[in-house]
Motif scaffolding. Structure first.
Motif, mmCIF file in Angstrom:
data_model
loop_
_atom_site.group_PDB
_atom_site.id
_atom_site.type_symbol
_atom_site.label_atom_id
_atom_site.label_comp_id
_atom_site.label_asym_id
_atom_site.label_seq_id
_atom_site.Cartn_x
_atom_site.Cartn_y
_atom_site.Cartn_z
ATOM 1 N N UNK A 270 -42.472 -28.463 32.757
ATOM 2 C CA UNK A 270 -44.234 -28.827 31.920
ATOM 3 C C UNK A 270 -43.076 -30.161 30.932
ATOM 4 N N UNK A 271 -41.970 -29.891 30.716
ATOM 5 C CA UNK A 271 -41.623 -30.871 29.589
ATOM 6 C C UNK A 271 -40.959 -32.250 30.209
ATOM 7 N N UNK A 272 -41.162 -33.527 29.391
ATOM 8 C CA UNK A 272 -41.259 -34.600 30.198
ATOM 9 C C UNK A 272 -40.437 -35.740 28.212
ATOM 10 N N UNK A 273 -40.814 -35.131 27.485
ATOM 11 C CA UNK A 273 -40.123 -35.670 26.440
ATOM 12 C C UNK A 273 -39.064 -34.863 25.546
ATOM 13 N N UNK A 274 -37.579 -35.574 25.915
ATOM 14 C CA UNK A 274 -36.227 -35.295 24.940
ATOM 15 C C UNK A 274 -36.975 -34.387 23.268
ATOM 16 N N UNK A 275 -37.600 -34.365 23.108
ATOM 17 C CA UNK A 275 -38.405 -34.457 21.287
ATOM 18 C C UNK A 275 -39.305 -33.196 21.430
ATOM 19 N N UNK A 276 -40.017 -33.040 22.476
ATOM 20 C CA UNK A 276 -40.086 -31.369 23.281
ATOM 21 C C UNK A 276 -39.451 -30.436 23.222
ATOM 22 N N UNK A 277 -38.571 -30.536 23.525
ATOM 23 C CA UNK A 277 -37.240 -29.665 23.342
ATOM 24 C C UNK A 277 -37.268 -28.749 22.294
ATOM 25 N N UNK A 278 -36.535 -27.225 22.915
ATOM 26 C CA UNK A 278 -36.412 -26.183 21.284
ATOM 27 C C UNK A 278 -34.889 -26.688 21.205
ATOM 28 N N UNK A 279 -34.754 -25.947 19.866
ATOM 29 C CA UNK A 279 -33.241 -26.616 19.627
ATOM 30 C C UNK A 279 -32.433 -25.630 20.314
ATOM 31 N N UNK A 280 -33.034 -24.357 20.871
ATOM 32 C CA UNK A 280 -32.208 -23.705 21.735
ATOM 33 C C UNK A 280 -32.057 -24.102 23.096
#
Length: 292
Positions: A190-200
């Motif tokens: 569901x994620x498209x934007x790298x800014x949405x990535x959790x740190x882990x």
């Protein structure tokens, strides 16, 4: 085990056929699988080595038909792991897992000339998109043999289930590798934007899996393999639907036949069986031709 996803998504769902094969089944680098298994069985010790095994149970029936599960492997301690992914509803899934674990148990006993001492643990792990335990709140369950007081009797065969539909932890509350794994399985596609990535997601084991699922990083050969997997699954789904439709029609035909033999009127038969009058008359014509 497949469902359909938009081609606009950057990441292939980890729980898809292709996603499971390229992450859990990555024989070139098993770091993701080893870490995921360690989290799923809640082991304190890291799994250092994995040997992939054939995922086919041969000659299960008198007509020599075989059974296939999604993944089978063995670690350096001799422990066996069977992993199954299930996307659709399957209320009898635990029975299937018991069958797989008991089959492996029987195989181990036979190899030891029917000796029961020193047998390795068999972990049968089921990851389900849908819930199968409506009265249990936990999303991750480890089942072993216990007595009426909850005291351990045996854990040589252990059944582990994960119900993804019950996993609803917020990103801020995720700490364990198990929760990191389940969060990734539920949300990556569901994620498209790298800014949405959790740190882990930058942890090596998850980064390895995510890179395998990034459609933008695919080689032409990988893209072709992915497209062929989608086509194969779509064909399988169509064939299953055709089989179901044929079975439904056969049942309705037999019901209409019996009603005709009892002398009911076509209009009444059609209403009772939720079919058209033309369908009833077609069956009636078949009966007539059989009698000629």
């Amino acid at each position: 085990m497949e469902t359909t996803y938009s081609d606009e998504q950057r990441f292939i769902p980890l729980i898809s056929d292709y996603g499971f094969k390229t992450t859990f089944g990555n024989e070139a680098n098993s770091l993701f699988l080893r870490t995921a298994l360690q989290a799923l069985i809640k082991s304190e010790a890291a799994i250092e080595h994995i040997q992939f095994l054939p995922n086919e149970l041969s000659r299960l029936t008198l007509d020599s038909r075989s059974g296939i599960y999604d993944l089978a492997c063995q670690d350096a301690q001799g422990r066996f792991f069977i992993v199954e992914m299930q996307l659709s509803k399957y209320p009898e899934f635990v029975q299937r897992m018991k069958f797989y674990s008991l089959y492996r148990f029987n195989t181990l006993v036979k190899k030891g000339d029917y000796a029961f001492e020193g047998l390795p643990t068999v972990y049968c792990i089921g990851i389900l998109a849908e819930s199968i335990f409506p009265t249990i709140m936990e999303y991750h369950n480890i089942a072993v043999l216990k007595n009426q007081h909850g005291e351990l009797i045996d854990e040589q065969t252990t059944i582990i289930t994960v119900e993804l539909s019950k996993f609803d932890k917020s990103l801020a509350s995720i700490q364990s590798d198990l929760d990191k794994l389940l969060y990734t399985m539920k949300t990556l596609h569901t994620v498209t934007d790298p800014t949405q990535y959790p740190k882990f997601w930058n942890e090596e084991w998850l980064r390895l899996a995510i890179d395998e699922l990034d459609k933008r990083a695919m080689t032409p050969e990988e893209r072709l393999d992915y497209e062929m997997t989608l086509a194969k699954n779509a064909l399988a789904i169509r064939n299953v639907k055709k089989e179901i439709e044929a079975e439904v029609e056969a049942v309705k035909t037999e019901s209409v036949r019996r009603a005709l033999q009892k002398g009911l009127q076509p209009e009444i038969i059609a209403e009772i069986n939720d079919v058209s009058v033309d369908f009833v008359r077609h069956v009636q014509d078949q009966i007539t031709h059989e009698d000629d």
